[in-house]
Design a protein around this motif. Structure first.
Motif, short mmCIF file in Angstrom:
data_model
loop_
_atom_site.label_atom_id
_atom_site.label_comp_id
_atom_site.label_asym_id
_atom_site.label_seq_id
_atom_site.Cartn_x
_atom_site.Cartn_y
_atom_site.Cartn_z
N GLU A 114 -51.24 6.55 -16.31
CA GLU A 114 -50.39 7.63 -15.80
C GLU A 114 -48.93 7.40 -16.15
OE1 GLU A 114 -49.00 9.43 -11.48
OE2 GLU A 114 -50.91 8.34 -11.64
N ASN A 115 -48.45 6.17 -15.98
CA ASN A 115 -47.05 5.87 -16.31
C ASN A 115 -46.81 5.86 -17.82
OD1 ASN A 115 -45.32 5.02 -13.77
ND2 ASN A 115 -47.42 4.30 -13.40
N THR A 116 -47.83 5.51 -18.56
CA THR A 116 -47.70 5.57 -20.02
C THR A 116 -47.54 7.01 -20.49
OG1 THR A 116 -49.10 3.59 -20.24
CG2 THR A 116 -48.82 4.94 -22.19
N GLN A 117 -48.29 7.92 -19.87
CA GLN A 117 -48.17 9.33 -20.22
C GLN A 117 -46.78 9.88 -19.84
OE1 GLN A 117 -50.41 11.19 -21.98
NE2 GLN A 117 -51.43 9.20 -22.20
N LYS A 118 -46.26 9.44 -18.72
CA LYS A 118 -44.92 9.86 -18.32
C LYS A 118 -43.89 9.39 -19.34
CE LYS A 118 -45.65 9.98 -13.30
NZ LYS A 118 -45.26 9.38 -12.01
N LEU A 119 -44.01 8.14 -19.75
CA LEU A 119 -43.08 7.58 -20.73
C LEU A 119 -43.21 8.30 -22.07
CD1 LEU A 119 -40.96 5.39 -21.27
CD2 LEU A 119 -42.82 3.85 -21.92
N LEU A 120 -44.43 8.58 -22.47
CA LEU A 120 -44.66 9.29 -23.73
C LEU A 120 -44.08 10.71 -23.67
CD1 LEU A 120 -46.00 9.31 -26.53
CD2 LEU A 120 -48.11 10.10 -25.42
N HIS A 121 -44.21 11.35 -22.51
CA HIS A 121 -43.69 12.70 -22.34
C HIS A 121 -42.17 12.71 -22.49
CE1 HIS A 121 -43.69 16.83 -20.95
NE2 HIS A 121 -42.76 16.53 -20.05
N ILE A 122 -41.48 11.72 -21.93
CA ILE A 122 -40.02 11.63 -22.05
C ILE A 122 -39.62 11.45 -23.51
CG2 ILE A 122 -38.00 10.23 -21.45
CD1 ILE A 122 -39.42 9.60 -18.79
N VAL A 123 -40.32 10.55 -24.20
CA VAL A 123 -40.01 10.30 -25.61
C VAL A 123 -40.26 11.55 -26.45
CG1 VAL A 123 -40.62 8.93 -27.63
CG2 VAL A 123 -40.44 7.83 -25.40
N ASP A 124 -41.35 12.28 -26.14
CA ASP A 124 -41.65 13.52 -26.86
C ASP A 124 -40.53 14.55 -26.70
OD1 ASP A 124 -44.00 12.67 -27.97
OD2 ASP A 124 -45.27 13.49 -26.38
N ASP A 125 -39.98 14.65 -25.49
CA ASP A 125 -38.89 15.59 -25.25
C ASP A 125 -37.69 15.27 -26.13
OD1 ASP A 125 -40.34 17.00 -23.44
OD2 ASP A 125 -39.41 16.12 -21.65
N VAL A 126 -37.33 14.00 -26.17
CA VAL A 126 -36.17 13.59 -26.97
C VAL A 126 -36.43 13.85 -28.45
CG1 VAL A 126 -34.71 11.64 -27.63
CG2 VAL A 126 -35.49 11.87 -25.26
N VAL A 127 -37.66 13.56 -28.91
CA VAL A 127 -38.01 13.77 -30.32
C VAL A 127 -37.96 15.26 -30.67
CG1 VAL A 127 -39.87 13.60 -32.01
CG2 VAL A 127 -39.35 11.66 -30.52
N ASN A 128 -38.46 16.11 -29.76
CA ASN A 128 -38.46 17.54 -30.02
C ASN A 128 -37.03 18.09 -30.12
OD1 ASN A 128 -41.24 17.87 -30.12
ND2 ASN A 128 -41.42 18.14 -27.91
N ILE A 129 -36.16 17.61 -29.25
CA ILE A 129 -34.75 18.03 -29.32
C ILE A 129 -34.15 17.62 -30.66
CG2 ILE A 129 -32.45 17.49 -28.43
CD1 ILE A 129 -33.73 19.51 -26.74
N SER A 130 -34.46 16.42 -31.09
CA SER A 130 -33.92 15.93 -32.37
C SER A 130 -34.45 16.76 -33.53
CB SER A 130 -34.30 14.46 -32.57
OG SER A 130 -33.77 13.66 -31.52
N LYS A 131 -35.73 17.14 -33.50
CA LYS A 131 -36.30 17.94 -34.58
C LYS A 131 -35.61 19.29 -34.69
CE LYS A 131 -41.03 16.12 -34.83
NZ LYS A 131 -42.45 16.45 -34.61
#
Length: 415
Positions: A242-259
């Motif tokens: 569950e915490n891994t998914q939360k961490l992955l979700h945060i990283v995905d948000d940052v990556v999407n903004i960068s894209k």
């Protein structure tokens, strides 16, 4: 006989003398006339040269006024009348060259907020309290009533024997573009300051948001080897996941903004049934909602196929549903869409959560903005939704009543 001869000779001499005197006098007069003609010619040539200079000066004067888009005016301090001599201002439909009006009537077309200061400045120079005038003010058009910015200059052009001003000369120019640039600079500065503040808040939030699941992962992983009970091990593994998914979700948000910022977001258009997709997303969020919250769907049609980027739309829906689940403690979450209109469809997610204050509803889609700083999140989700919707040719919005709930929507082309 001799006397007659002498008398005849004397008359001839006198006649000769008179003739010579007349000739010499004529020559002298002719010389004087020639001298006077030469002198008058020089004076005339000088006056002609001065006239040419005046003409040239007037041409240069008009050219400068046209180039600077200026209006030149005079104020008679005795009659308090204003005369516009030249007017080369852009887009001015009021005064025309040589038009005359009273100072009181002219002041009536100035903005109320500026009229008092402008009237005082003019009175000061007319009464001799000051030597110059320089003010910026807003005019109202004589015909349309539209307001525009003006910058005016004036000085004393003529005084009486006691030094009191008799006539003022001034110039005015429109400064709308300069005011727009000033306002744009102020707005850009405010945006930069706000962006700097939000980035600082974002770094603080990110530090907290990343460390929280990371600490849980590290902590649970460190105790996992010592746990022998299978049920307890399964619980720890679930928490780690569950915490891994939360961490992955945060990283995905940052990556999407960068894209999006770097222009590397690629759209893949495909056709799919919107009803099925909304049902899948609604079912997926049921595991995250509170026990007293129900999740349902409401579709305008039994089947609705649309052509868009499936991944982008799903990401928008997931952010909306995640927020709805996060802020709804009791009641319902409904996922649905309205009847398509003019080739566009509005998809919405309605909840009975805490709602959003009216003064903050326009800001929720700003990057790094959070309505409640104590609720977990980086403040990027809704900003990503807005960016993705624009990429699809659509838009986003929200209707909310504080304490009653919110409806977030996205409107996109269906093909």
């Amino acid at each position: 006989m001799l006397q007659q001869l002498y008398y005849s000779i004397g008359r001839e001499q006198i006649l000769d003398i008179l003739i010579w005197a007349f000739l010499i006098g004529g020559l002298l007069a002719l010389a004087v006339m020639l001298y006077w003609q030469v002198k008058q010619s020089k004076v005339l040539n000088f006056e002609l040269s001065q006239l040419e200079k005046v003409k040239k000066h007037n041409v240069e004067y008009d050219f400068i006024l046209k180039a600077m888009h200026l209006a030149v005016w005079h104020v008679d301090t005795q009659s308090e009348s204003v005369t516009y001599e030249k007017d080369f201002r852009e887009k001015v439909d009021g005064f025309t060259p040589a038009s005359e009006t009273s100072l009181k009537d002219m002041l009536a077309y100035f903005d109320e907020e500026d009229r008092q200061n402008l009237s005082k400045a003019l009175n000061d120079i007319m009464e001799g309290k000051t030597d110059s005038f320089h003010e910026t003010y807003r005019n109202s058009s004589w015909y349309s009533g539209d307001k525009y910015w003006t910058e005016g200059f004036a000085t004393v052009a003529e005084r009486d024997a006691e030094g009191r001003p008799l006539k003022l000369v001034g110039a005015s120019m429109r400064i709308d573009k300069r005011k727009e640039m000033e306002e744009a600079l102020v707005e850009a500065r405010n945006r930069a300051e706000e962006s700097d503040r939000l980035k600082s808040a974002f770094l603080a939030n990110m530090s907290h948001e990343i460390r929280t699941p990371l600490n849980a992962i590290i902590g649970f992983t460190s105790v996992l080897p010592d746990v022998e009970d299978n049920d307890e091990r399964k619980m720890l593994l679930n928490l780690i996941h569950e915490n891994t998914q939360k961490l992955l979700h945060i990283v995905d948000d940052v990556v999407n903004i960068s894209k999006v910022e770097t222009g590397k977001l690629e759209l893949v258009m495909m056709s799919f049934d919107l009803n099925n997709e909304l049902t899948v997303q609604a079912d997926a969020v049921t595991k995250d909602v509170k026990p007293d919250v129900t999740v349902s769907t409401s579709f305008a049609n039994e089947s609705q196929y649309i052509m868009t980027d499936h991944k982008c739309l799903v990401e928008i829906l997931q952010h909306y549903l995640s927020n709805a689940a996060k802020f709804t403690d009791a009641g319902s979450i409904v996922v649905g869409y309205d009847q398509p209109n003019e080739g566009r469809i509005r998809i919405w997610i309605k909840d009975t959560g805490k709602g959003i204050p009216e003064n903050l509803q326009q800001r929720v889609f700003e990057r790094f903005f959070k309505v409640d700083e104590f609720v977990p999140g980086a403040g990027l989700g809704l900003s990503i939704c807005q960016t993705l919707a624009y990429s699809l040719g659509g838009k986003v919005g929200v209707q909310s009543v504080l304490g009653e709930g919110s409806t977030f929507w996205v409107e996109i082309p269906i093909q």
